[in-house]
Design an enzyme around this catalytic site. Structure first.
Site, PDB file in Angstrom:
ATOM      1  N   SER A   1     114.153  27.119 -76.453  1.00 43.41           N
ATOM      2  CA  SER A   1     114.070  25.726 -76.023  1.00 43.41           C
ATOM      3  C   SER A   1     113.766  24.778 -77.169  1.00 43.41           C
ATOM      4  O   SER A   1     113.750  23.564 -76.977  1.00 43.41           O
ATOM      5  CB  SER A   1     112.978  25.593 -74.951  1.00 43.41           C
ATOM      6  OG  SER A   1     111.740  26.066 -75.448  1.00 43.41           O
TER       7      SER A   1
ATOM      8  N   HIS B   1     120.739  27.037 -73.868  1.00 43.69           N
ATOM      9  CA  HIS B   1     119.432  26.690 -73.328  1.00 43.69           C
ATOM     10  C   HIS B   1     119.536  26.267 -71.868  1.00 43.69           C
ATOM     11  O   HIS B   1     119.973  25.162 -71.550  1.00 43.69           O
ATOM     12  CB  HIS B   1     118.796  25.567 -74.168  1.00 43.69           C
ATOM     13  CG  HIS B   1     117.457  25.137 -73.673  1.00 43.69           C
ATOM     14  ND1 HIS B   1     117.000  23.852 -73.807  1.00 43.69           N
ATOM     15  CD2 HIS B   1     116.469  25.835 -73.033  1.00 43.69           C
ATOM     16  CE1 HIS B   1     115.796  23.763 -73.269  1.00 43.69           C
ATOM     17  NE2 HIS B   1     115.454  24.956 -72.797  1.00 43.69           N
TER      18      HIS B   1
ATOM     19  N   GLU C   1     122.097  23.233 -72.279  1.00 44.61           N
ATOM     20  CA  GLU C   1     122.318  22.694 -73.620  1.00 44.61           C
ATOM     21  C   GLU C   1     122.977  23.797 -74.455  1.00 44.61           C
ATOM     22  O   GLU C   1     122.460  24.913 -74.530  1.00 44.61           O
ATOM     23  CB  GLU C   1     120.996  22.309 -74.285  1.00 44.61           C
ATOM     24  CG  GLU C   1     120.388  21.028 -73.777  1.00 44.61           C
ATOM     25  CD  GLU C   1     119.123  20.655 -74.539  1.00 44.61           C
ATOM     26  OE1 GLU C   1     119.032  19.519 -75.008  1.00 44.61           O
ATOM     27  OE2 GLU C   1     118.213  21.512 -74.658  1.00 44.61           O
TER      28      GLU C   1
ATOM     29  N   ASN D   1     113.792  18.908 -74.978  1.00 44.65           N
ATOM     30  CA  ASN D   1     112.368  19.015 -75.303  1.00 44.65           C
ATOM     31  C   ASN D   1     111.910  18.024 -76.358  1.00 44.65           C
ATOM     32  O   ASN D   1     110.712  17.728 -76.443  1.00 44.65           O
ATOM     33  CB  ASN D   1     112.035  20.446 -75.717  1.00 44.65           C
ATOM     34  CG  ASN D   1     111.896  21.338 -74.507  1.00 44.65           C
ATOM     35  OD1 ASN D   1     111.367  20.924 -73.488  1.00 44.65           O
ATOM     36  ND2 ASN D   1     112.394  22.553 -74.597  1.00 44.65           N
TER      37      ASN D   1
END
Length: 287
Positions: free
Chosen positions: A119, A140, A152, A190
């Protein structure tokens, strides 16, 4: 490239979810972890998730049996010797992932793509542990995997167009939405989410408001489905801390400095839902 058999490494919350969506899409899946009990727990989680769908009338019992039959348990990494794709969902630690990918590079077939569900960690560095960096990519998934549609897809420095296009196509087969992202710390999700959670923790730390008030402001004022402190507990405070440290180190910017309260909770073993206590106290899945 045709992908038929997939190995998912890590049978925890993310890995079991990834295995479930691949199996539901008709792929043969090898679900791998270090111990048999971890794999069994992962398969049990998948079974519970699928049976919940039966209760809602979205799946038949026959479909559940079919999906589960697509999954083979594994505790030996040599199970990667005949797969087309590996999706790694192990602990979020660069050294561990690099060693794992170095081993997979020796075991997996030459044509196999090695993907990581990291992540926040750099794909290029993970790829550098292999002799096939052109076949290493970030994939991800969002948590919970069976529900969340976004994936992602992150290219490393050497990732080829063919590998990217294969993963993009597979993502669509999983009924997910692929979004291409460049290889920067935290990617997009993130890099934006974790500083928001960290700032919410600072807001609590500085006594601006109670945890309930902070969560209510974001839910009712910003229309978030859950407040940032509840979300942090759901993700795991140790994971939140690790990602903030990755962002802080990667960018060298103090705006990514983890809140001291987050560090204190992690040192105390208050990791959120998985430990029974974080910003909230959990008993049998309830706050």
């Amino acid at each position: 490239m045709v992908v038929q058999k997939v190995m998912v490494i890590g049978a925890g919350q993310m890995g079991s979810g990834i295995a479930q969506v691949f199996a539901a899409a008709g792929f043969h899946v090898v679900l791998h972890d270090l111990k048999e009990e971890y794999v069994d727990r992962g398969i049990m989680t998948i079974t519970k998730n699928l049976k919940r769908q039966v209760d809602k009338g979205k799946l038949t019992e026959q479909a559940v049996t079919s999906i589960l039959s697509q999954i083979t348990p594994s505790t030996n990494l040599t199970s990667a010797s005949d797969v087309d794709l590996v999706v790694e969902a192990a602990v979020e630690n660069l050294d561990i992932k690099a060693k794992l990918f170095a081993n997979l590079d020796k075991i997996a077939p030459e044509h196999a793509i090695l993907a990581t569900n990291t992540s926040s960690l750099p794909i290029t560095e993970i790829a550098a542990a292999t002799k096939r960096p052109q076949q290493v990519i970030g994939m991800h998934f969002m948590n919970p995997v069976p529900v969340m549609r976004l994936v992602e897809i992150i290219r490393g420095l050497a990732t080829t167009d063919e590998v990217y296009e294969t993963i993009e196509y597979i993502t669509k087969q999983l009924q997910k939405v692929p979004v291409e992202v460049n290889d920067f710390p935290g990617f997009v999700s993130n890099r934006i989410l974790m500083p928001m959670i960290n700032e919410a923790i600072y807001t609590l730390y500085e006594g601006v408001a109670t945890k309930e008030a902070i969560d209510d402001v974001m839910k009712l004022g910003m229309n978030h489905p859950m407040g940032p402190l509840t979300l942090a507990d759901f993700i795991g405070l140790d994971t939140c801390l690790y990602i903030m440290e990755t962002l802080h180190e990667g960018f060298g910017d103090d705006k990514y400095r983890p809140c001291p309260l987050l560090r204190k909770y992690v040192k105390a073993g208050w990791l959120g839902r998985k430990s029974g206590r974080g910003f909230y106290v959990y008993e049998e899945g309830r706050t």
